[in-house]
Design a protein around this motif. Structure first.
Motif, PDB file in Angstrom:
ATOM      1  N   TYR A  23      40.569  29.144  21.262  1.00  0.00           N
ATOM      2  CA  TYR A  23      41.039  29.896  20.105  1.00  0.00           C
ATOM      3  C   TYR A  23      41.629  28.935  19.073  1.00  0.00           C
ATOM      4  CZ  TYR A  23      40.701  34.441  22.509  1.00  0.00           C
ATOM      5  OH  TYR A  23      40.268  35.567  23.158  1.00  0.00           O
ATOM      6  N   TYR A  24      41.324  29.188  17.813  1.00  0.00           N
ATOM      7  CA  TYR A  24      41.914  28.377  16.741  1.00  0.00           C
ATOM      8  C   TYR A  24      43.233  28.978  16.256  1.00  0.00           C
ATOM      9  CZ  TYR A  24      37.763  25.465  16.480  1.00  0.00           C
ATOM     10  OH  TYR A  24      36.759  24.572  16.785  1.00  0.00           O
ATOM     11  N   PHE A  25      43.466  30.238  16.525  1.00  0.00           N
ATOM     12  CA  PHE A  25      44.782  30.791  16.206  1.00  0.00           C
ATOM     13  C   PHE A  25      45.717  30.536  17.385  1.00  0.00           C
ATOM     14  CE2 PHE A  25      42.270  34.466  17.762  1.00  0.00           C
ATOM     15  CZ  PHE A  25      43.037  34.880  18.837  1.00  0.00           C
ATOM     16  N   GLY A  26      47.014  30.712  17.115  1.00  0.00           N
ATOM     17  CA  GLY A  26      48.002  30.361  18.116  1.00  0.00           C
ATOM     18  C   GLY A  26      48.875  31.521  18.531  1.00  0.00           C
ATOM     19  N   ILE A  27      50.079  31.216  18.979  1.00  0.00           N
ATOM     20  CA  ILE A  27      50.925  32.176  19.662  1.00  0.00           C
ATOM     21  C   ILE A  27      51.386  33.317  18.755  1.00  0.00           C
ATOM     22  CG2 ILE A  27      53.011  30.771  19.257  1.00  0.00           C
ATOM     23  CD1 ILE A  27      54.010  31.774  22.020  1.00  0.00           C
ATOM     24  N   GLN A  28      51.697  33.031  17.494  1.00  0.00           N
ATOM     25  CA  GLN A  28      52.189  34.107  16.629  1.00  0.00           C
ATOM     26  C   GLN A  28      51.072  35.088  16.284  1.00  0.00           C
ATOM     27  OE1 GLN A  28      55.220  33.716  13.768  1.00  0.00           O
ATOM     28  NE2 GLN A  28      55.692  31.585  14.297  1.00  0.00           N
ATOM     29  N   THR A  29      49.874  34.574  16.086  1.00  0.00           N
ATOM     30  CA  THR A  29      48.733  35.465  15.875  1.00  0.00           C
ATOM     31  C   THR A  29      48.469  36.277  17.133  1.00  0.00           C
ATOM     32  OG1 THR A  29      47.739  33.873  14.346  1.00  0.00           O
ATOM     33  CG2 THR A  29      46.290  35.562  15.258  1.00  0.00           C
ATOM     34  N   TYR A  30      48.567  35.628  18.278  1.00  0.00           N
ATOM     35  CA  TYR A  30      48.321  36.302  19.561  1.00  0.00           C
ATOM     36  C   TYR A  30      49.289  37.466  19.749  1.00  0.00           C
ATOM     37  CZ  TYR A  30      46.401  36.397  24.319  1.00  0.00           C
ATOM     38  OH  TYR A  30      45.736  36.751  25.462  1.00  0.00           O
ATOM     39  N   ARG A  31      50.560  37.244  19.393  1.00  0.00           N
ATOM     40  CA  ARG A  31      51.542  38.320  19.519  1.00  0.00           C
ATOM     41  C   ARG A  31      51.206  39.467  18.560  1.00  0.00           C
ATOM     42  NH1 ARG A  31      55.585  36.799  22.855  1.00  0.00           N
ATOM     43  NH2 ARG A  31      56.292  34.621  22.868  1.00  0.00           N
ATOM     44  N   ALA A  32      50.749  39.134  17.359  1.00  0.00           N
ATOM     45  CA  ALA A  32      50.389  40.176  16.392  1.00  0.00           C
ATOM     46  C   ALA A  32      49.227  41.022  16.897  1.00  0.00           C
ATOM     47  CB  ALA A  32      50.031  39.543  15.047  1.00  0.00           C
ATOM     48  N   VAL A  33      48.263  40.378  17.538  1.00  0.00           N
ATOM     49  CA  VAL A  33      47.127  41.116  18.111  1.00  0.00           C
ATOM     50  C   VAL A  33      47.621  42.077  19.190  1.00  0.00           C
ATOM     51  CG1 VAL A  33      45.005  40.886  19.462  1.00  0.00           C
ATOM     52  CG2 VAL A  33      45.431  39.342  17.538  1.00  0.00           C
ATOM     53  N   GLU A  34      48.578  41.620  20.000  1.00  0.00           N
ATOM     54  CA  GLU A  34      49.130  42.477  21.046  1.00  0.00           C
ATOM     55  C   GLU A  34      49.933  43.644  20.468  1.00  0.00           C
ATOM     56  OE1 GLU A  34      49.774  39.477  24.836  1.00  0.00           O
ATOM     57  OE2 GLU A  34      51.382  39.635  23.355  1.00  0.00           O
ATOM     58  N   ASN A  35      50.607  43.390  19.358  1.00  0.00           N
ATOM     59  CA  ASN A  35      51.524  44.391  18.809  1.00  0.00           C
ATOM     60  C   ASN A  35      50.826  45.438  17.943  1.00  0.00           C
ATOM     61  OD1 ASN A  35      53.847  43.341  19.979  1.00  0.00           O
ATOM     62  ND2 ASN A  35      54.237  41.948  18.273  1.00  0.00           N
ATOM     63  N   PHE A  36      49.848  45.011  17.147  1.00  0.00           N
ATOM     64  CA  PHE A  36      49.287  45.891  16.130  1.00  0.00           C
ATOM     65  C   PHE A  36      47.813  46.182  16.412  1.00  0.00           C
ATOM     66  CE2 PHE A  36      52.300  42.918  13.888  1.00  0.00           C
ATOM     67  CZ  PHE A  36      53.384  43.777  13.944  1.00  0.00           C
ATOM     68  N   ASN A  37      47.551  47.416  16.781  1.00  0.00           N
ATOM     69  CA  ASN A  37      46.173  47.870  16.969  1.00  0.00           C
ATOM     70  C   ASN A  37      46.084  49.273  16.385  1.00  0.00           C
ATOM     71  OD1 ASN A  37      43.503  48.034  17.755  1.00  0.00           O
ATOM     72  ND2 ASN A  37      43.974  48.646  19.850  1.00  0.00           N
ATOM     73  N   LEU A  38      46.117  49.328  15.049  1.00  0.00           N
ATOM     74  CA  LEU A  38      46.322  50.591  14.356  1.00  0.00           C
ATOM     75  C   LEU A  38      45.104  51.072  13.585  1.00  0.00           C
ATOM     76  CD1 LEU A  38      49.917  49.790  13.073  1.00  0.00           C
ATOM     77  CD2 LEU A  38      49.311  51.398  14.882  1.00  0.00           C
ATOM     78  N   SER A  39      44.547  50.220  12.763  1.00  0.00           N
ATOM     79  CA  SER A  39      43.525  50.681  11.812  1.00  0.00           C
ATOM     80  C   SER A  39      42.104  50.340  12.226  1.00  0.00           C
ATOM     81  CB  SER A  39      43.785  50.067  10.435  1.00  0.00           C
ATOM     82  OG  SER A  39      43.493  48.669  10.456  1.00  0.00           O
TER      83      SER A  39
END
Length: 471
Positions: A23-39
């Motif tokens: 993955y080229y994204f890191g931990i903060q992006t990973y947390r956002a993916v876990e937190n936000f699954n809305l639209s």
């Protein structure tokens, strides 16, 4: 069989996480993916926004490099990564939901992490080895989400509006072409769904073109200038904390040059950091266009209604069977779809308005929704216009004989005889025609109220659809 996925360990304020090594994204992006699954609408779905983020990051890096804040090797790595993103590479590495808490921090960090890891590979280092190129310390140097995010939104919207011009202009030209094709077809105009006075079908289609051209002109006159004024360099709340004195001017200059847009700095960065007025303005213009587009779609559905029991003045190309039970039925599915897209844009305007109003003090935390809905509205209108043009307008056919018959049988043509007979006489004739079902022209001839020569002049297309040339 268990398949072992290679991971790397990253840490942030909240602790450690294992991130898949590729993955080229890191931990903060990973947390956002876990937190936000809305639209279900991801940042990767909006490539112009990603392009804008990359260009803003590049301009900031250039300014830091020129001020000797960023070493040349790190600047070159950031530049390489931003160039890759600008060219469309690595966009799948932006998986976060467009609806997100945190005022856009997740989006900014997604960009920071992806740029850092692309840059690390450029430097021949391992992804995640941030001692050589850090997402915050290097890629985000002299920046905050609160100036990078709105600047990127504005820049992305400028790119989107550039593209929007093409389907908008093509649709207008399609209506103009039809107005010329139908210029000599006489028909009844209607007000409040009742017969009014004659016009040509060409005039009706020319009005469609004109009203849309007015909106395109408004958007092009107002929005490029409004969206080109940004708060870059204001950092957290507009005070410019953690920047050098020359940083903002150099970053704005670099952004103007690399985007070929006339980007300028807001005269009040604190105001610009919290204000959403330009976004509300754009949304209102898009709503205006959507309202007009839907009205036109409604008109075309009426004009093509029937075909045996409705207006039937025009014929829309059959696009698909219209019923699972009624054989031979064909529906105006393209104008209907234009209606639906328009309603969504109108609804988006309300969401944008509420989000803009909901900001408090020095920042609007609802900005992610504003960005999402603006990009969505432009994309929806673009696609709807292209569909409308190619699958409906270009193939419309007129029914001139039926149009002429409706005119000749209409009581509305009595209005053209007012200058000759006066209001009382024409009212009497209209009432008699309505009660007996006899045509207006037949009654006038029966009473010898006008000579054939005068009647022919009064009933000419030229005199009925334009200011009178002779009396």
């Amino acid at each position: 069989m268990n398949i072992q996925i290679k991971t790397r360990t990253e840490k942030d304020l909240l602790g450690y996480k294992e991130i898949p090594a590729d993955y080229y994204f890191g931990i903060q992006t990973y947390r956002a993916v876990e937190n936000f699954n809305l639209s279900q609408s991801k940042l990767s779905h909006f490539p112009l926004f990603i392009k804008a983020l990359a260009l803003v990051k590049l301009a900031c890096a250039e300014s830091n490099f020129k001020l000797n804040k960023l070493p040349e090797n790190k600047y070159n790595a950031i530049k390489y990564a931003c160039d890759q993103l600008t060219q469309g590479a690595f966009h799948e590495q932006f998986p976060i939901d467009m609806i997100q808490g945190g005022a856009g921090t997740s989006t900014n960090m997604n960009a920071n992490e992806v740029i850092a890891n692309i840059g690390l590979e450029y430097l021949q280092q391992t992804k995640g080895d941030y001692q050589y190129l850090h997402p915050n310390n290097d890629v985000n140097m002299s920046q905050s989400t609160n100036d990078v995010y709105p600047t990127s939104i504005k820049l992305g919207l400028l790119f989107a509006l550039d593209q929007f011009n093409t389907p908008f202009t093509n649709l207008i030209q399609s209506f103009r072409a039809k107005s010329e094709e139908f210029s000599d077809i006489l028909k009844m105009g209607r007000t409040q769904l009742q017969d009014a006075v004659p016009m040509t079908l060409g005039q009706e289609f020319a009005a469609f073109a004109t009203t849309l051209q007015n909106d395109l002109n408004k958007i092009n006159q107002i929005m490029p200038e409004a969206l080109s004024v940004v708060n870059l360099g204001g950092t957290a709340i507009g005070t410019g904390i953690n920047t050098e004195v020359e940083y903002r001017e150099q970053a704005i200059s670099a952004l103007s040059r690399i985007t070929q847009k006339n980007i300028s700095s807001s005269p009040d960065l604190i105001e610009a950091t919290s204000d959403m007025g330009d976004f509300v303005l754009l949304s209102s213009l898009l709503k205006r266009t959507a309202t007009k587009l839907s009205k036109i779609a409604n008109d075309l559905r009426l004009l093509s209604s029937g075909p045996r029991t409705g207006f039937n003045e025009i014929h829309l190309e059959a696009r698909q069977p219209g019923s699972s039970i009624m054989p031979g039925k064909v529906n105006p599915v393209i104008p209907e779809a234009v209606n639906l897209a328009s309603y969504q844009v109108i609804a988006n305007d309300l969401a944008i308005t509420l989000a803009a109003e909901a900001g408090q003090l020095q920042l609007n935390a609802m900005e992610p929704l504003i960005a999402f809905k603006l990009f969505e509205s432009i994309e929806l209108l673009s696609k709807a216009m292209q569909m409308f043009q190619t699958k409906c307008i270009e193939n419309i056919q007129a029914n001139p004989a039926h149009c002429q018959a409706l005119v000749e049988n209409s009581i509305g043509i009595i209005t053209a005889l007012n200058p000759y007979l006066g209001y009382e006489t024409t009212t009497r004739i209209a009432k008699q025609a309505n009660e007996t079902g006899t045509s207006v022209l037949t009654l006038i001839k029966a009473e010898n109220l006008l000579s054939d020569e005068v009647l022919l002049d009064a009933m000419s297309i030229q005199n009925m659809v334009h200011p009178k040339q002779s009396v």
